[in-house]
Scaffold this motif. Structure first.
Motif, PDB file in Angstrom:
ATOM      1  N   ASN A  81       0.807  -1.148  -0.089  1.00  0.00           N
ATOM      2  CA  ASN A  81      -0.157  -0.095   0.036  1.00  0.00           C
ATOM      3  C   ASN A  81       0.770   1.512  -0.237  1.00  0.00           C
ATOM      4  OD1 ASN A  81      -2.901  -0.724   0.042  1.00  0.00           O
ATOM      5  ND2 ASN A  81      -1.884  -2.021   1.534  1.00  0.00           N
ATOM      6  N   GLY A  82       2.077   1.075  -0.278  1.00  0.00           N
ATOM      7  CA  GLY A  82       2.882   2.227  -0.178  1.00  0.00           C
ATOM      8  C   GLY A  82       3.070   3.029   0.888  1.00  0.00           C
ATOM      9  N   ASP A  83       3.094   4.581   0.800  1.00  0.00           N
ATOM     10  CA  ASP A  83       3.398   5.342   1.878  1.00  0.00           C
ATOM     11  C   ASP A  83       1.922   6.004   2.549  1.00  0.00           C
ATOM     12  OD1 ASP A  83       5.932   5.154   1.910  1.00  0.00           O
ATOM     13  OD2 ASP A  83       6.194   6.732   0.434  1.00  0.00           O
ATOM     14  N   ARG A  84       0.731   5.422   2.096  1.00  0.00           N
ATOM     15  CA  ARG A  84      -0.320   5.832   2.298  1.00  0.00           C
ATOM     16  C   ARG A  84      -0.900   5.297   4.004  1.00  0.00           C
ATOM     17  NH1 ARG A  84      -4.703   4.099  -2.118  1.00  0.00           N
ATOM     18  NH2 ARG A  84      -3.613   1.886  -1.773  1.00  0.00           N
ATOM     19  N   LYS A  85      -1.572   6.012   4.663  1.00  0.00           N
ATOM     20  CA  LYS A  85      -1.555   5.848   5.973  1.00  0.00           C
ATOM     21  C   LYS A  85      -2.732   4.454   6.030  1.00  0.00           C
ATOM     22  CE  LYS A  85      -1.911  10.450   7.962  1.00  0.00           C
ATOM     23  NZ  LYS A  85      -2.538  11.408   8.604  1.00  0.00           N
ATOM     24  N   ILE A  86      -2.552   3.567   6.996  1.00  0.00           N
ATOM     25  CA  ILE A  86      -3.297   2.446   6.800  1.00  0.00           C
ATOM     26  C   ILE A  86      -4.244   2.230   8.290  1.00  0.00           C
ATOM     27  CG2 ILE A  86      -3.132  -0.169   6.937  1.00  0.00           C
ATOM     28  CD1 ILE A  86      -0.775   0.165   5.182  1.00  0.00           C
ATOM     29  N   VAL A  87      -5.179   2.342   8.144  1.00  0.00           N
ATOM     30  CA  VAL A  87      -6.389   1.786   9.166  1.00  0.00           C
ATOM     31  C   VAL A  87      -6.580   0.494   9.034  1.00  0.00           C
ATOM     32  CG1 VAL A  87      -8.620   2.321  10.366  1.00  0.00           C
ATOM     33  CG2 VAL A  87      -7.272   4.131   9.244  1.00  0.00           C
ATOM     34  N   MET A  88      -5.925  -0.411  10.055  1.00  0.00           N
ATOM     35  CA  MET A  88      -6.420  -1.840  10.060  1.00  0.00           C
ATOM     36  C   MET A  88      -7.316  -2.334  11.318  1.00  0.00           C
ATOM     37  SD  MET A  88      -3.525  -4.907  10.182  1.00  0.00           S
ATOM     38  CE  MET A  88      -2.779  -4.446   8.703  1.00  0.00           C
ATOM     39  N   ILE A  89      -8.352  -2.960  11.048  1.00  0.00           N
ATOM     40  CA  ILE A  89      -9.000  -3.251  11.998  1.00  0.00           C
ATOM     41  C   ILE A  89      -8.921  -4.747  12.268  1.00  0.00           C
ATOM     42  CG2 ILE A  89     -11.501  -3.799  12.721  1.00  0.00           C
ATOM     43  CD1 ILE A  89     -12.306  -1.334  10.722  1.00  0.00           C
ATOM     44  N   LEU A  90      -8.444  -4.945  13.708  1.00  0.00           N
ATOM     45  CA  LEU A  90      -7.974  -6.384  14.102  1.00  0.00           C
ATOM     46  C   LEU A  90      -9.234  -7.082  14.867  1.00  0.00           C
ATOM     47  CD1 LEU A  90      -4.555  -5.296  15.129  1.00  0.00           C
ATOM     48  CD2 LEU A  90      -5.042  -6.255  13.021  1.00  0.00           C
ATOM     49  N   ASP A  91      -8.944  -8.358  15.017  1.00  0.00           N
ATOM     50  CA  ASP A  91      -9.762  -9.079  16.045  1.00  0.00           C
ATOM     51  C   ASP A  91      -8.950  -9.071  17.341  1.00  0.00           C
ATOM     52  OD1 ASP A  91      -8.056 -10.930  15.558  1.00  0.00           O
ATOM     53  OD2 ASP A  91      -9.483 -12.458  14.695  1.00  0.00           O
ATOM     54  N   ASN A  92      -9.260  -9.765  18.376  1.00  0.00           N
ATOM     55  CA  ASN A  92      -8.744  -9.857  19.605  1.00  0.00           C
ATOM     56  C   ASN A  92      -7.747 -11.100  19.637  1.00  0.00           C
ATOM     57  OD1 ASN A  92      -8.067  -8.827  22.068  1.00  0.00           O
ATOM     58  ND2 ASN A  92      -9.641 -10.205  23.201  1.00  0.00           N
ATOM     59  N   GLY A  93      -6.780 -11.570  18.640  1.00  0.00           N
ATOM     60  CA  GLY A  93      -5.916 -12.406  18.627  1.00  0.00           C
ATOM     61  C   GLY A  93      -4.753 -12.042  19.459  1.00  0.00           C
TER      62      GLY A  93
END
Length: 105
Positions: A81-93
């Protein structure tokens, strides 16, 4: 600009899975006493996935599902995704809460 509509922000969901791809026991038809064979090989198929709603999705197949593997996966998502900001939604692993993974973010 609102981050939901900003094209420079990548949104996505992350999840991981580990599947056993070898069965533990097999039963065979036999005449007389049944034969039961036990497979002691433990072969797992691990996958980390990032499904991007906006941006590039990533599928990563590590040998294990440990913290260093998660950090490598995060690097792969960053590279895709290059230098773009990333919003990653995670579970509770559990791997998401390790010190190594938190430091990689």
């Amino acid at each position: 600009m609102d981050s939901l509509t900003d094209p420079n922000v990548v949104w996505g969901f992350q999840d991981e899975s580990a599947q056993r791809i070898s069965t533990r026991t097999t039963r065979l038809w036999s005449i007389g006493k049944p034969v039961r064979r036990i497979n002691s090989d433990r072969v797992n198929a691990n996958i980390f996935g990032f499904y991007a709603v906006r941006g590039s999705s990533v599928a990563y197949f590590p040998e294990h599902s440990k913290a260093p593997d998660m950090c490598s996966f995060l690097d792969a998502v960053r590279e895709a995704n290059g230098d773009r900001k990333i919003v990653m939604i995670l579970d509770n692993g559990p791997v998401h809460h390790t010190k190594n993974v938190r430091c990689a973010c």
